[in-house]
Design an enzyme around this catalytic site. Structure first.
Site, PDB file in Angstrom:
ATOM      1  N   HIS A 133       0.709  -1.094  -0.081  1.00  0.00           N
ATOM      2  CA  HIS A 133      -0.092  -0.085   0.048  1.00  0.00           C
ATOM      3  C   HIS A 133       0.941   1.250  -0.142  1.00  0.00           C
ATOM      4  O   HIS A 133       0.597   2.377   0.575  1.00  0.00           O
ATOM      5  CB  HIS A 133      -1.108  -0.062   1.199  1.00  0.00           C
ATOM      6  CG  HIS A 133      -1.771  -0.997   1.010  1.00  0.00           C
ATOM      7  ND1 HIS A 133      -2.235  -1.810  -0.177  1.00  0.00           N
ATOM      8  CD2 HIS A 133      -2.966  -1.411   2.138  1.00  0.00           C
ATOM      9  CE1 HIS A 133      -3.431  -2.320   0.282  1.00  0.00           C
ATOM     10  NE2 HIS A 133      -3.669  -2.473   1.410  1.00  0.00           N
ATOM     11  N   HIS A 207      -9.994   2.167  -0.580  1.00  0.00           N
ATOM     12  CA  HIS A 207      -9.974   1.265   0.505  1.00  0.00           C
ATOM     13  C   HIS A 207     -11.005   1.165   1.385  1.00  0.00           C
ATOM     14  O   HIS A 207     -10.839   0.967   2.713  1.00  0.00           O
ATOM     15  CB  HIS A 207      -8.573   1.239   1.129  1.00  0.00           C
ATOM     16  CG  HIS A 207      -8.096  -0.182   1.830  1.00  0.00           C
ATOM     17  ND1 HIS A 207      -8.459  -0.987   2.882  1.00  0.00           N
ATOM     18  CD2 HIS A 207      -7.112  -1.010   1.434  1.00  0.00           C
ATOM     19  CE1 HIS A 207      -7.988  -1.685   3.111  1.00  0.00           C
ATOM     20  NE2 HIS A 207      -7.026  -2.012   2.183  1.00  0.00           N
ATOM     21  N   GLU A 343     -11.471  -3.951  -3.456  1.00  0.00           N
ATOM     22  CA  GLU A 343     -10.725  -2.836  -3.976  1.00  0.00           C
ATOM     23  C   GLU A 343     -10.472  -3.075  -5.471  1.00  0.00           C
ATOM     24  O   GLU A 343      -9.574  -3.989  -5.708  1.00  0.00           O
ATOM     25  CB  GLU A 343      -9.227  -2.828  -3.051  1.00  0.00           C
ATOM     26  CG  GLU A 343      -9.559  -2.585  -1.425  1.00  0.00           C
ATOM     27  CD  GLU A 343      -8.357  -3.606  -0.830  1.00  0.00           C
ATOM     28  OE1 GLU A 343      -7.254  -3.228  -0.975  1.00  0.00           O
ATOM     29  OE2 GLU A 343      -8.722  -4.216  -0.121  1.00  0.00           O
TER      30      GLU A 343
END
Ligand code: GLA
Length: 381
Positions: A133, A207, A343
């Site tokens: 991420h 997210h 996602e």
């Protein structure tokens, strides 16, 4: 870099409130904003988008994130279907990427390394042996610039930030945007886009943790999910794709006909550091680059249905396995599996699978635009 549909009648305002009455209260449609607090001396703002059907979306410039989505339920009430916190100060400490914009590359990169044009790059390692991420301080941990919008489709906010070359190890300065619009069709449209001055991987991901029974209403295991995907990317013990694009037939990941999330949940039991549950990328059917409906989630208690349409090749289905009973909005407790993420994305670690059949190219080049569209449409069953 901006999408023409979203920006046709763009922008009544930059800075001021759109859709606010003279007394400061919100009109039935529009966007209102104000200071929410500060983080280490940096001012943080929150915005509320509202449509004429009673749907409301709260956004925040820290992490360009969604903090609430309130939708009508079948009993005439309004349900907040998004996990979040009451104060901005709780986010850096407690949030597990709640509602945020993840970048420069969402999901995992093996060993935090890749090669581009014969050069090796080393990124921050922040998840076991891998990069996750965007690294230690990804896009979710910055306050973005924010501009309120009134588009032809409805009120919105455009968030932007410049990610300098070298940030978390990535090459090239990336100019990134995340635009949110709430339509009269009860759609929350998210459009992520970026340009660069040097070649770089780019895969910006949204997210939000959803619970259509209401945040804090318990687990999502009794919700029903459809995902239009014939294949998925099997992973190793560190959740990295092996490279295979396996068929979902006969596996717990076959959501094509729709099933309750809990029905095959036992197939992924806890094991050591792995808390168990779904945390898989599915390879979406249909043409990459074309916005098509790929998922449908519904809750029988509230009757709320959410469909997701996207132009992306994959979707990470994650059942909030690391949620640990933290306290969220209004004193709600977010137990394990108390929310789920869908996602949309390029497949995890795509940068290390370039040229392989079925894998998309995540390298953004100068002079080209990165674009990622996500449409969440809400209705009542
Ligand atoms: C993604 C990952 C998960 C987890 C969450 C954040 O969905 O796939 O493994 O890291 O983000 O907690």
């Amino acid at each position: 870099m901006r999408h023409p549909i979203l920006f046709v009648l763009l922008c009544l305002a930059a800075g001021g409130s759109v859709g606010c009455k003279g007394d400061g209260s919100m009109s039935s449609q529009g966007v209102g904003g104000g200071v929410w607090g500060d983080l280490s001396g940096v001012r943080v703002q929150r915005f509320t988008l509202r449509n004429g059907n009673g749907m409301e979306v709260d956004l925040c410039d820290y992490g360009a994130m969604v903090t609430s989505v309130r939708v009508p339920d079948r009993n005439g009430g309004s349900v907040d279907v998004v996990l979040g916190f009451d104060s901005i100060g709780e986010y850096p400490e407690k949030s597990q990427y709640f509602g945020c914009t993840v970048g420069r590359v969402g999901n995992r990169i093996a060993g935090g390394s890749f090669e581009l044009d014969g050069q090796s790059y080393s990124l921050a390692i922040n998840n076991g042996p891998n990069h996750l991420h965007g690294g230690e301080r990804g896009f979710d941990k910055y306050v973005w610039n924010a501009t309120e919008l009134l588009t032809s489709r409805g009120p919105g906010v455009r968030f932007s930030r410049s990610s300098p070359a070298g940030e978390e190890g990535y090459p090239g300065t990336l100019e990134a945007e995340a635009v949110y619009v709430l339509t009269e069709n009860d759609e929350l449209v998210i459009e992520m886009s970026a340009t660069t001055d040097a070649r770089t991987p780019c895969n910006i991901v949204h997210h939000t943790y959803w619970n259509l029974g209401g945040h804090g209403s318990g687990t999502v295991l009794d919700e029903t999910l459809i995902i239009d995907a014939d294949r998925y990317t099997p992973v190793d013990a560190t959740l990295l794709p092996t490279g295979e694009l396996a068929l979902v037939d006969g596996t717990p990941l076959d959501f094509r006909a729709g099933k309750s999330i809990g029905s095959d949940f036992g197939a992924f039991p806890a094991n050591g550091d792995d808390p168990g549950g779904f945390d898989h990328n599915l390879c979406l059917n249909g043409e990459v680059g074309t916005v098509r409906e790929v998922a449908r989630l519904s809750d029988s208690k509230t009757g709320i249905v959410m469909t997701i349409s996207t132009d992306q090749p994959g979707i990470q289905f994650y059942t909030g396995n690391f949620l640990n009973g933290m306290m969220g909005k209004g004193g709600a407790i977010y137990e394990q599996n108390g929310g789920l993420c869908l996602e949309t994305q390029a497949f995890p670690d795509s940068i290390n699978h370039r040229g392989e059949a079925g894998w998309s190219d995540v390298v953004l080049r100068p002079g080209t635009d990165y674009r990622h569209v996500m449409v969440h449409r809400f209705s009542i069953d």
